[in-house]
Write a protein that holds these residues in place. Structure first.
Motif, mmCIF file in Angstrom:
data_model
loop_
_atom_site.group_PDB
_atom_site.id
_atom_site.type_symbol
_atom_site.label_atom_id
_atom_site.label_comp_id
_atom_site.label_asym_id
_atom_site.label_seq_id
_atom_site.Cartn_x
_atom_site.Cartn_y
_atom_site.Cartn_z
ATOM 1 N N THR A 405 5.848 18.691 2.121
ATOM 2 C CA THR A 405 6.523 18.839 3.328
ATOM 3 C C THR A 405 6.477 20.109 4.039
ATOM 4 O OG1 THR A 405 8.541 17.343 2.575
ATOM 5 C CG2 THR A 405 8.896 18.813 4.216
ATOM 6 N N ARG A 406 6.348 21.224 3.515
ATOM 7 C CA ARG A 406 5.949 22.544 4.326
ATOM 8 C C ARG A 406 4.733 22.370 4.854
ATOM 9 N NH1 ARG A 406 6.952 26.933 -0.583
ATOM 10 N NH2 ARG A 406 4.705 26.412 -1.727
ATOM 11 N N ARG A 407 3.451 22.153 4.179
ATOM 12 C CA ARG A 407 2.278 21.966 4.669
ATOM 13 C C ARG A 407 2.169 20.909 5.736
ATOM 14 N NH1 ARG A 407 -3.402 20.860 1.066
ATOM 15 N NH2 ARG A 407 -3.125 22.966 0.906
ATOM 16 N N GLN A 408 3.024 19.916 5.756
ATOM 17 C CA GLN A 408 2.881 19.151 6.780
ATOM 18 C C GLN A 408 3.576 19.741 8.031
ATOM 19 O OE1 GLN A 408 1.120 16.281 7.297
ATOM 20 N NE2 GLN A 408 1.965 15.503 9.033
ATOM 21 N N CYS A 409 4.682 20.386 7.963
ATOM 22 C CA CYS A 409 5.137 21.117 8.873
ATOM 23 C C CYS A 409 4.533 22.095 9.502
ATOM 24 C CB CYS A 409 6.400 21.529 8.605
ATOM 25 S SG CYS A 409 7.864 20.542 8.339
ATOM 26 N N LEU A 410 3.424 22.911 8.770
ATOM 27 C CA LEU A 410 2.448 23.732 9.273
ATOM 28 C C LEU A 410 1.775 23.136 10.167
ATOM 29 C CD1 LEU A 410 1.294 26.597 9.098
ATOM 30 C CD2 LEU A 410 0.029 25.808 7.120
ATOM 31 N N VAL A 411 1.104 21.836 9.600
ATOM 32 C CA VAL A 411 -0.049 21.136 10.516
ATOM 33 C C VAL A 411 0.559 20.914 11.756
ATOM 34 C CG1 VAL A 411 -1.149 18.986 10.681
ATOM 35 C CG2 VAL A 411 -1.265 20.362 8.580
ATOM 36 N N LEU A 412 1.730 20.395 12.000
ATOM 37 C CA LEU A 412 2.401 19.917 13.253
ATOM 38 C C LEU A 412 2.856 21.293 14.046
ATOM 39 C CD1 LEU A 412 4.855 17.130 11.933
ATOM 40 C CD2 LEU A 412 2.859 16.987 12.751
ATOM 41 N N ALA A 413 3.298 22.037 13.434
ATOM 42 C CA ALA A 413 3.510 23.405 14.013
ATOM 43 C C ALA A 413 2.259 24.091 14.843
ATOM 44 C CB ALA A 413 4.133 24.506 13.162
ATOM 45 N N MET A 414 0.922 24.100 14.252
ATOM 46 C CA MET A 414 -0.037 24.530 14.735
ATOM 47 C C MET A 414 -0.628 23.601 15.877
ATOM 48 S SD MET A 414 -2.379 26.128 11.366
ATOM 49 C CE MET A 414 -2.383 24.595 10.771
ATOM 50 N N LEU A 418 -1.341 24.620 19.902
ATOM 51 C CA LEU A 418 -2.681 24.573 20.436
ATOM 52 C C LEU A 418 -2.746 23.460 21.362
ATOM 53 C CD1 LEU A 418 -5.295 24.733 17.328
ATOM 54 C CD2 LEU A 418 -4.241 26.407 18.821
ATOM 55 N N TRP A 419 -1.770 22.574 21.318
ATOM 56 C CA TRP A 419 -1.485 21.444 22.570
ATOM 57 C C TRP A 419 -0.863 21.960 23.670
ATOM 58 C CZ3 TRP A 419 -4.180 17.314 23.333
ATOM 59 C CH2 TRP A 419 -3.890 16.222 24.193
ATOM 60 N N ARG A 420 -0.030 22.799 23.527
ATOM 61 C CA ARG A 420 0.812 23.536 24.604
ATOM 62 C C ARG A 420 -0.243 24.513 25.447
ATOM 63 N NH1 ARG A 420 4.923 25.238 22.078
ATOM 64 N NH2 ARG A 420 6.118 23.634 22.942
ATOM 65 N N ALA A 421 -1.032 25.279 24.750
ATOM 66 C CA ALA A 421 -1.955 26.137 25.044
ATOM 67 C C ALA A 421 -3.029 25.534 25.889
ATOM 68 C CB ALA A 421 -2.639 27.057 24.001
ATOM 69 N N LEU A 464 -5.606 16.006 17.208
ATOM 70 C CA LEU A 464 -5.728 17.316 16.888
ATOM 71 C C LEU A 464 -4.785 17.392 15.561
ATOM 72 C CD1 LEU A 464 -5.712 20.214 17.618
ATOM 73 C CD2 LEU A 464 -3.617 19.734 18.851
ATOM 74 N N GLN A 465 -3.915 16.553 15.301
ATOM 75 C CA GLN A 465 -3.249 16.662 13.926
ATOM 76 C C GLN A 465 -3.885 16.258 12.913
ATOM 77 O OE1 GLN A 465 0.477 14.502 14.702
ATOM 78 N NE2 GLN A 465 1.241 15.826 15.939
ATOM 79 N N PHE A 466 -4.869 15.259 13.119
ATOM 80 C CA PHE A 466 -5.836 14.720 12.204
ATOM 81 C C PHE A 466 -6.862 15.720 11.591
ATOM 82 C CE2 PHE A 466 -9.598 12.661 10.905
ATOM 83 C CZ PHE A 466 -9.022 11.838 9.834
ATOM 84 N N ILE A 467 -7.330 16.452 12.708
ATOM 85 C CA ILE A 467 -8.587 17.435 12.331
ATOM 86 C C ILE A 467 -7.970 18.632 11.588
ATOM 87 C CG2 ILE A 467 -9.845 19.217 13.517
ATOM 88 C CD1 ILE A 467 -10.591 17.294 15.453
ATOM 89 N N LEU A 468 -6.694 19.119 12.016
ATOM 90 C CA LEU A 468 -5.977 20.339 11.514
ATOM 91 C C LEU A 468 -5.518 20.045 9.981
ATOM 92 C CD1 LEU A 468 -3.554 21.671 14.157
ATOM 93 C CD2 LEU A 468 -5.293 22.801 13.177
#
Length: 674
Positions: A405-414, A418-421, A464-468
């Protein structure tokens, strides 16, 4: 309340996996056997529940102490077992029970002793579910073995829907056939040679099927022809890079497959030859495959095909980092292409804490990149507390996530950062490759970081989420995780726009001593590298009629910021950051960034006096060992407390009061951080 045996056992296994660093195994366990409210996440509580405090203290003073409670328990039982006499009947029977995985009755001392049997017989007996008669007949026909007591479970167990024939009533040819079958299945005593997958497939292709009707044979023949004739060539060329030789030009190693008038089918095994071409994934069409007689190995192969098709759909061509882009990146990050990343930056990744109470927290090894870590931590908490719909828990229970769960949250957070940037239009992910893509010169200092980067640009959030997710190991366990995310954010925004966001274009994102500047933190939090924290832009009269534009935050942010500099009247944090969409704030205090967060979104809008709520504080650099919960009481700050010397007030409290004036902060028996 008596603890559940299942929950204590699960907690004991999780403690072992955690201490051994088996993160992926814990993630699989948490998915298949999720934690509950009764799960024990504290080692001290687990020791008390198991009543092994004495064993734990004894282990600590040992010369070579074990790290896990499970090892301590196992060691204790082994030592007790060894302490028994070698000729003790009880010890022999305990050994038999351990090897066979069951308890057997104690035989009378007058019973005739039987010769010892190899341990693998007992293991085979348990694995194959044989009755005692079969086990005795397959190993030895002595009367001594026939006198062994039968096990009711094995007697009554019918594994294949029918009972096994009695040995005494079997004909000689049936007995011989049964013995050969048992030898083939590995049930006879003695080593059995293992067949390779290729031999099994060859034997399966040549075996006849006399029991099948003509109708069934015709049906299977059509299925085999459909699979072999239409899709086999494309499948093998795509998976293994080989092509099947044509019937006219190749050298067949078996009989050519054909179907005669009676519907009989002969198998065709044809040699293949290696070619050096790359697999052509576009030729695959797994949905149209008709499969016949598939074993586990085949299923694994077709799983790989499905995964490769998924990758092919989302695959983007990466471009290597060129020298000009690398030079511009170093200039905006470090000030010059001759500068280099510090050791603190190079060794920092997004690794989560192994302390159960702080399993949501990202650990910082040394000072420097705290601004990046705190920003990522804030968005991980946002995903974990407010956006993760897969977790049924609420409130504080969400702060005990599994590894998956926390690894998935890390992916979504990154991905969100990046998407907002990239203004929600595109984003770029920097991934380290294994080779250098350009040769450094005298004007570019080489440190084997930017030279080995591949850049993947995508135009939608899912890709983007897939690549991360595919390269998450480079971020959460690699040496350059923090640098890669920072580079990805700059490239997503573009170097030109990052400089346009700043008040002074020559400002760097990494300042003196490796600290993150406000521009870098704002880039991660808001998508723009603004130099200020107030709302919108301001014009400053610099004299002689010259006006200087000071750039601030353009809109409300999901994650906010509180600054100790505001307490000292050095800056003014605007409402866009002070009142974010979620009750999560990055705290800037004493040139260090940490995180303050709440569990209720209502506290953002309720400003009534007398309001009381809890906030949680996390600092990845402070070697935090326990959860820090602060109780905030609005309007309860006494006059006597306001007269206390500010040097004795924790800086975190001063930051909190920039958001809630006259707020009284209770540390709830936790030592205040000064």
């Amino acid at each position: 309340m008596v603890a559940s045996v299942e929950e204590v056992s699960s907690s004991l296994v999780r403690e072992y996996l955690s201490r051994k660093g088996l993160k992926r195994t814990i993630a699989c366990m948490d998915e298949e056997h999720p934690r509950t409210e009764a799960s024990i996440n504290n080692r001290s509580q687990l020791r008390e529940t198991l009543h092994i405090e004495d064993l734990y203290r004894k282990n600590k003073v040992d010369k070579s102490p074990f790290k896990t409670l499970l090892e301590i328990i196992v060691k204790h039982h082994i030592e007790q077992f060894v302490s028994l006499e070698p000729n003790d009947t009880k010890a022999d029977e305990i050994t038999s029970a351990v090897v066979c995985g069951k308890q057997s009755k104690i035989r009378p001392e007058t019973e005739e002793e039987c010769p010892s049997q190899p341990s693998y017989r007992s293991l085979m007996c348990e694995q194959d579910g044989l009755s005692s008669h079969d086990h005795i007949a397959s190993a030895n026909d002595s009367d001594c073995q026939k006198s062994q007591p039968l096990i009711p479970f094995l007697e009554n167990n019918v594994s294949f829907g029918q009972r096994k024939p009695d040995i005494n009533t079997m004909k000689p040819e049936d007995t011989q056939r049964s013995r050969s079958n048992r030898i083939r299945r590995g049930m006879m005593a003695g080593p059995v040679p293992q067949e390779s997958t290729k031999k099994r497939q060859s034997r399966r292709a040549e075996v006849s099927q006399p029991l099948l009707s003509k109708e069934e044979e015709n049906k299977q023949a059509q299925e085999r022809l459909l699979f072999t004739g239409i899709h086999k060539k494309n499948l093998e060329r795509s998976l293994t890079g080989i092509s099947i030789a044509d019937c006219g030009g190749g050298k067949p190693s078996g009989r050519v497959q054909s179907e005669n008038s009676n519907g009989k089918v002969e198998q065709n095994m044809q040699k293949t030859r290696n070619v050096k071409t790359e697999p052509n994934l576009s030729d695959l069409n797994v949905s149209e495959l008709v499969l016949d007689d598939i074993d586990d190995d085949d299923l694994r192969e077709f799983s790989k095909v499905s995964l490769q098709r998924t990758v092919a759909k989302c695959q983007y061509t990466g471009r290597p980092m060129d020298k000009q882009t690398a030079t511009e990146l170093k200039a905006v990050l470090l000030g010059s292409s001759l500068n280099y990343f510090s050791v603190e930056w190079r060794n920092q990744s997004f690794t989560f804490s192994e302390i159960p109470e702080l399993s949501y927290g990202i650990v910082q090894r040394k000072g420097g990149p705290c601004g990046v870590l705190a920003s990522i931590q804030a968005f991980v908490l946002k995903k974990l507390l407010f956006e993760n719909t897969e977790i049924s828990y609420t409130g504080l229970q969400r702060l005990r996530p599994s590894n998956a769960t926390r690894r998935q949250c890390l992916v979504l957070a990154m991905a969100e950062i990046l998407w907002r940037a990239g203004e929600e239009k595109q984003a770029t992910v920097a991934i380290k490759s294994g080779k250098s893509h350009f040769t450094p010169s005298d004007h570019f200092r080489s440190e084997e970081v930017l030279e080995k980067i591949m850049c993947f640009t995508v135009d939608n959030l899912k890709d983007l989420q897939f690549i991360l997710e595919q390269h998450i190991e480079q971020f959460d366990s690699g040496m350059l995780g923090c640098i890669l995310l920072t580079i990805s954010a700059v490239l997503s925004r573009s170097v030109e726009k990052v400089r346009e966001d700043m008040d002074v274009p020559s400002t760097t994102l990494i300042g003196a001593h490796g600290y993150c500047t406000q521009e870098l933190v704002n880039l991660l939090l808001c998508g723009r590298a603004a130099s200020n924290v107030f709302d919108n832009d301001m014009e400053l009269d610099s004299g002689n009629g010259n006006m200087m534009l000071l750039k601030g935050i353009k809109s409300h942010c999901d994650v906010g910021l509180l600054s100790l500099f505001e307490h000292y009247n050095i800056c003014k944090v605007g409402a866009y950051l002070k009142t974010p969409s979620y009750p999560i704030w990055v705290v800037c205090s004493e040139s260090h960034f940490s995180v303050l967060f709440g569990l209720q979104r209502e506290l953002l809008t309720n400003e009534d006096k007398g309001l009381e709520f809890d906030l949680y504080y996390y600092d990845g650099l402070a070697n935090q060992q326990e959860e820090i919960r602060l109780t905030i009481s609005i309007g309860n700050l006494s006059q006597s407390f306001q007269e206390v010397d500010t040097d004795l007030i924790p800086p975190l409290e001063l930051c909190i009061r920039t958001r809630w004036k006259d707020a009284f902060v209770s540390w709830n028996d936790t030592e205040p951080l000064l």
